[in-house]
Design a protein around this motif. Structure first.
Motif, short mmCIF file in Angstrom:
data_model
loop_
_atom_site.label_atom_id
_atom_site.label_comp_id
_atom_site.label_asym_id
_atom_site.label_seq_id
_atom_site.Cartn_x
_atom_site.Cartn_y
_atom_site.Cartn_z
N ALA A 129 0.86 -1.19 0.00
CA ALA A 129 0.00 0.00 0.00
C ALA A 129 0.89 1.24 0.00
O ALA A 129 0.79 2.10 0.87
CB ALA A 129 -0.92 -0.01 1.21
N THR A 130 1.76 1.31 -1.00
CA THR A 130 2.79 2.34 -1.03
C THR A 130 2.36 3.63 -1.74
O THR A 130 3.14 4.58 -1.83
CB THR A 130 4.06 1.79 -1.72
N GLY A 131 1.14 3.68 -2.27
CA GLY A 131 0.63 4.92 -2.83
C GLY A 131 1.29 5.35 -4.11
O GLY A 131 1.84 4.53 -4.87
N GLY A 132 1.25 6.66 -4.37
CA GLY A 132 1.80 7.20 -5.60
C GLY A 132 2.58 8.48 -5.33
O GLY A 132 2.67 8.95 -4.20
N ARG A 133 3.11 9.05 -6.40
CA ARG A 133 3.94 10.25 -6.29
C ARG A 133 3.71 11.13 -7.52
O ARG A 133 3.34 10.62 -8.58
CB ARG A 133 5.42 9.89 -6.19
N PRO A 134 3.96 12.44 -7.40
CA PRO A 134 3.85 13.31 -8.56
C PRO A 134 4.93 12.99 -9.59
O PRO A 134 6.04 12.62 -9.24
CB PRO A 134 4.05 14.71 -7.99
N VAL A 135 4.57 13.14 -10.86
CA VAL A 135 5.51 12.91 -11.96
C VAL A 135 6.03 14.24 -12.47
O VAL A 135 5.26 15.17 -12.71
CB VAL A 135 4.83 12.15 -13.10
N ILE A 136 7.35 14.34 -12.62
CA ILE A 136 7.97 15.52 -13.22
C ILE A 136 8.37 15.16 -14.65
O ILE A 136 9.01 14.13 -14.87
CB ILE A 136 9.20 15.97 -12.42
N PRO A 137 7.99 15.95 -15.64
CA PRO A 137 8.30 15.60 -17.03
C PRO A 137 9.80 15.57 -17.29
O PRO A 137 10.58 16.28 -16.64
CB PRO A 137 7.61 16.70 -17.84
N ASP A 138 10.19 14.75 -18.25
CA ASP A 138 11.59 14.62 -18.62
C ASP A 138 11.92 15.71 -19.64
O ASP A 138 11.69 15.55 -20.84
CB ASP A 138 11.84 13.23 -19.21
N MET A 139 12.41 16.82 -19.14
CA MET A 139 12.75 17.94 -20.02
C MET A 139 13.83 18.78 -19.36
O MET A 139 13.96 18.80 -18.13
CB MET A 139 11.51 18.81 -20.29
N PRO A 140 14.64 19.47 -20.14
CA PRO A 140 15.68 20.33 -19.56
C PRO A 140 15.08 21.39 -18.65
O PRO A 140 14.09 22.04 -19.00
CB PRO A 140 16.34 20.96 -20.79
N GLY A 141 15.68 21.56 -17.50
CA GLY A 141 15.22 22.59 -16.56
C GLY A 141 14.12 22.15 -15.63
O GLY A 141 13.73 22.91 -14.74
N ALA A 142 13.59 20.94 -15.82
CA ALA A 142 12.46 20.48 -14.99
C ALA A 142 12.82 20.46 -13.51
O ALA A 142 11.94 20.61 -12.65
CB ALA A 142 11.99 19.11 -15.44
N GLU A 143 14.10 20.29 -13.20
CA GLU A 143 14.53 20.23 -11.79
C GLU A 143 14.30 21.56 -11.07
O GLU A 143 14.33 21.61 -9.83
CB GLU A 143 16.00 19.82 -11.70
N LEU A 144 14.07 22.64 -11.81
CA LEU A 144 13.82 23.93 -11.19
C LEU A 144 12.40 24.02 -10.64
O LEU A 144 12.10 24.90 -9.82
CB LEU A 144 14.03 25.06 -12.21
N VAL A 200 7.54 24.56 -23.38
CA VAL A 200 8.52 24.07 -24.34
C VAL A 200 9.90 23.98 -23.71
O VAL A 200 10.64 23.02 -23.91
CB VAL A 200 8.58 25.00 -25.58
N GLU A 201 10.22 24.99 -22.90
CA GLU A 201 11.59 25.11 -22.37
C GLU A 201 11.55 25.92 -21.09
O GLU A 201 10.71 26.81 -20.92
CB GLU A 201 12.45 25.81 -23.43
N MET A 202 12.44 25.61 -20.15
CA MET A 202 12.55 26.40 -18.93
C MET A 202 13.99 26.37 -18.43
O MET A 202 14.72 25.39 -18.61
CB MET A 202 11.58 25.92 -17.85
N ARG A 203 14.39 27.46 -17.83
CA ARG A 203 15.75 27.58 -17.27
C ARG A 203 15.77 28.72 -16.27
O ARG A 203 14.79 29.45 -16.12
CB ARG A 203 16.77 27.84 -18.38
N GLU A 204 16.89 28.85 -15.57
CA GLU A 204 17.04 29.97 -14.64
C GLU A 204 17.00 31.28 -15.40
O GLU A 204 17.59 31.42 -16.48
CB GLU A 204 18.36 29.85 -13.87
N ALA A 205 16.30 32.25 -14.85
CA ALA A 205 16.18 33.54 -15.51
C ALA A 205 17.47 34.34 -15.38
O ALA A 205 18.22 34.21 -14.42
CB ALA A 205 15.02 34.33 -14.90
N THR A 206 17.73 35.16 -16.39
CA THR A 206 18.88 36.06 -16.39
C THR A 206 18.39 37.50 -16.29
O THR A 206 17.18 37.78 -16.39
CB THR A 206 19.68 35.90 -17.68
N ASP A 207 19.32 38.44 -16.12
CA ASP A 207 18.94 39.85 -16.09
C ASP A 207 18.25 40.26 -17.39
O ASP A 207 17.30 41.04 -17.39
CB ASP A 207 20.18 40.73 -15.87
N ALA A 208 18.73 39.71 -18.50
CA ALA A 208 18.14 40.04 -19.80
C ALA A 208 16.70 39.54 -19.88
O ALA A 208 15.83 40.21 -20.43
CB ALA A 208 18.98 39.43 -20.93
#
Length: 478
Positions: free
Chosen positions: A138-153, A232-240
């Motif tokens: 009865a171990t339940g479930g967990r949220p899924v994070i998509p496999d894409m660059p920057g998803a760890e943010l 489509v894409e995500m990453r850390e923001a820059t000043d620009a």
């Protein structure tokens, strides 16, 4: 063969805890292993903290309502640290209750990860092996994070409760009940909320008319909902990125406010399929859940696992290995806490009381704590008309409390009725406290009540729910 236990339960959520306690009450020797916190998804990172946040977020509209009703009150800021501290104290209290219930039921608690070694052996992360006549997963479930660059943010519904401070802006990706509930919650707490969903309408699988009204209500309350849109894409923001940001990031004096998000502290830059580029304080993924079956040794033991990782079971929750059973979200049948509890009790009836009891998954009432709230039981209009001819009784109106306060919120009351049998096949409510109402309507639908049974019931006036028994003419047939 002699075993250490009659039953070993893996997972300390609501289903596993109930099964362990009820089995122990039959005289069985029972142990339960939990690697994280007792209470599982519902108590620790799901239903309970989420509903408390729903309550908290609802107060944001009450200041205006109170003034409309003659009270002299002023708006005040929401104090997340104060609420969060009290929330975690409450979760600690509930976890303590679960442990006391297990102790009081003579269930041995094992604070360790458990995996399956063979049909009667469990290996603990402490290095010890124990044996059991029956094993219940009865171990339940967990949220899924998509496999894409920057998803760890990004974060998920697990982390939302642990934030040290509320983000100023957030992008929620997904259109299911978790995404839509948190869009309303965070919007109510003062966060600038944007929601992307790749489909044509949120809350897929629910009644089309009902989910359409929920989406309208969310937009009216300030959620920036984009349908047919994905990331489509995500990453850390820059000043620009901040210089060019026109949405998502709050501005002061023509400059973006300093972010408190991931990485650089400048937020997260996101590019969407609609061509927009925005910077958000946080990004939350609510794109589905997966059963917790990874690295548990199940397949090597002979347990069949589906393509999404779910444990395959029969109507008695038994796997392909006769001594191993599974209940709750890990089976990916109906992912609701009360269902997991029912499955656990049916398991005990079957295995320890000699009374084979299949689990009844038909006509389960449920609520979605969006704002506005949705309650549902039975077939949607779309499902019903594919089966048989039906009549649709439906009404939408401004309820008295909102109309008096000058709010535009509308409610929906809907019955799906079989023309042949006159049975109410489905009931759908969009309104404040829809969950409370659908619980009671669910009893009638489960009993097979007809439209005429509803009609014979005297209305409680003045209430929203009285419309369920006063709709005399069908709106349409389908």
């Amino acid at each position: 063969m002699t075993f250490d236990y009659d039953l070993f339960v893996i997972g300390g959520g609501s289903g596993g805890v109930r099964a362990a306690r009820v089995a122990s009450a039959t005289g069985a020797k029972v142990a339960l292993a939990e690697e994280y916190r007792m209470g599982g998804t519902c108590v620790i990172r799901g239903c309970v903290p989420k509903k408390l946040m729903v309550f908290a977020s609802g107060y944001s509209e009450m200041f205006d309502d109170a003034r409309a009703y003659g009270w002299d009150v002023q708006d005040g800021p929401f104090d997340w640290p104060k609420f969060s501290t009290k929330l975690n104290t409450e979760l600690d209290r509930l976890e303590g209750i679960y442990r006391k219930l297990l102790d009081g039921s003579n269930v041995e608690i094992v604070d360790a990860r458990a995996t399956v070694k063979d049909p009667h052996t469990v290996t603990l992360s402490t290095g010890k092996d124990v044996t059991a006549k029956h094993i219940l997963v009865a171990t339940g479930g967990r949220p899924v994070i998509p496999d894409m660059p920057g998803a760890e943010l990004g974060i998920t519904s697990n982390e939302i409760f642990q934030l040290k401070e509320m983000p100023k802006s957030i992008l929620i990706i997904g259109g299911g009940y978790i995404a839509s509930e948190f869009a309303g919650i965070l919007n109510g707490l003062g966060v600038k909320v944007t929601q992307f969903y790749r489909g044509a309408q949120i809350l897929r699988g629910f009644d089309d008319e009902a989910r359409g009204l929920v989406a309208e209500g969310m937009r009216a309350k300030g959620v920036d909902l984009h349908l047919g849109t994905n990331i489509v894409e995500m990453r850390e923001a820059t000043d620009a990125d901040l210089e060019g940001a026109s949405h998502g990031v709050p501005m002061e004096g023509g400059r973006p406010v300093a972010m408190s998000g991931a990485g650089t502290g400048k937020g997260i830059w996101v590019k969407a399929t609609n061509g927009t580029e925005q910077v958000f304080d946080q990004v939350m993924f609510a794109t589905g859940r997966a059963p917790n079956t990874d690295d548990m040794g199940l397949q090597a033991t002979g347990v069949e696992v589906g393509r999404r990782g779910e444990i395959m079971v029969d109507e008695y929750s038994q796997t392909a290995v006769p001594s191993i059973y599974a209940i709750g979200d890990v089976t990916n049948r109906v992912q609701l806490t009360p269902v997991a509890i029912r499955e656990g009790m049916a398991f005990v009836e079957t295995v320890f009381k000699g009374n084979p009891t299949p689990v009844d998954h038909a006509l389960i009432p449920s609520a979605v704590f969006t704002q506005p709230e949705l309650g549902t039981v039975g077939l949607t209009e779309e499902e019903a008309r594919d089966i048989e001819p039906v009549e649709i009784y439906c009404t939408s109106f401004k309820p008295m409390n909102h109309a008096f306060a000058g709010r535009d919120d509308r409610v929906l009351m809907k019955l799906v009725v079989s023309i042949a049998t006159r049975k109410v096949l489905g009931c759908h409510i969009v309104a404040d406290h829809a969950g409370e109402m659908i619980q009671l309507a669910g009893i009638a639908v489960k009993m097979g009540a007809t439209k005429e049974d509803f009609d014979r019931t005297v209305a409680v006036h003045p209430t929203m729910a009285e419309e369920l028994v006063t709709m005399k003419e069908p709106m349409r047939t389908a």
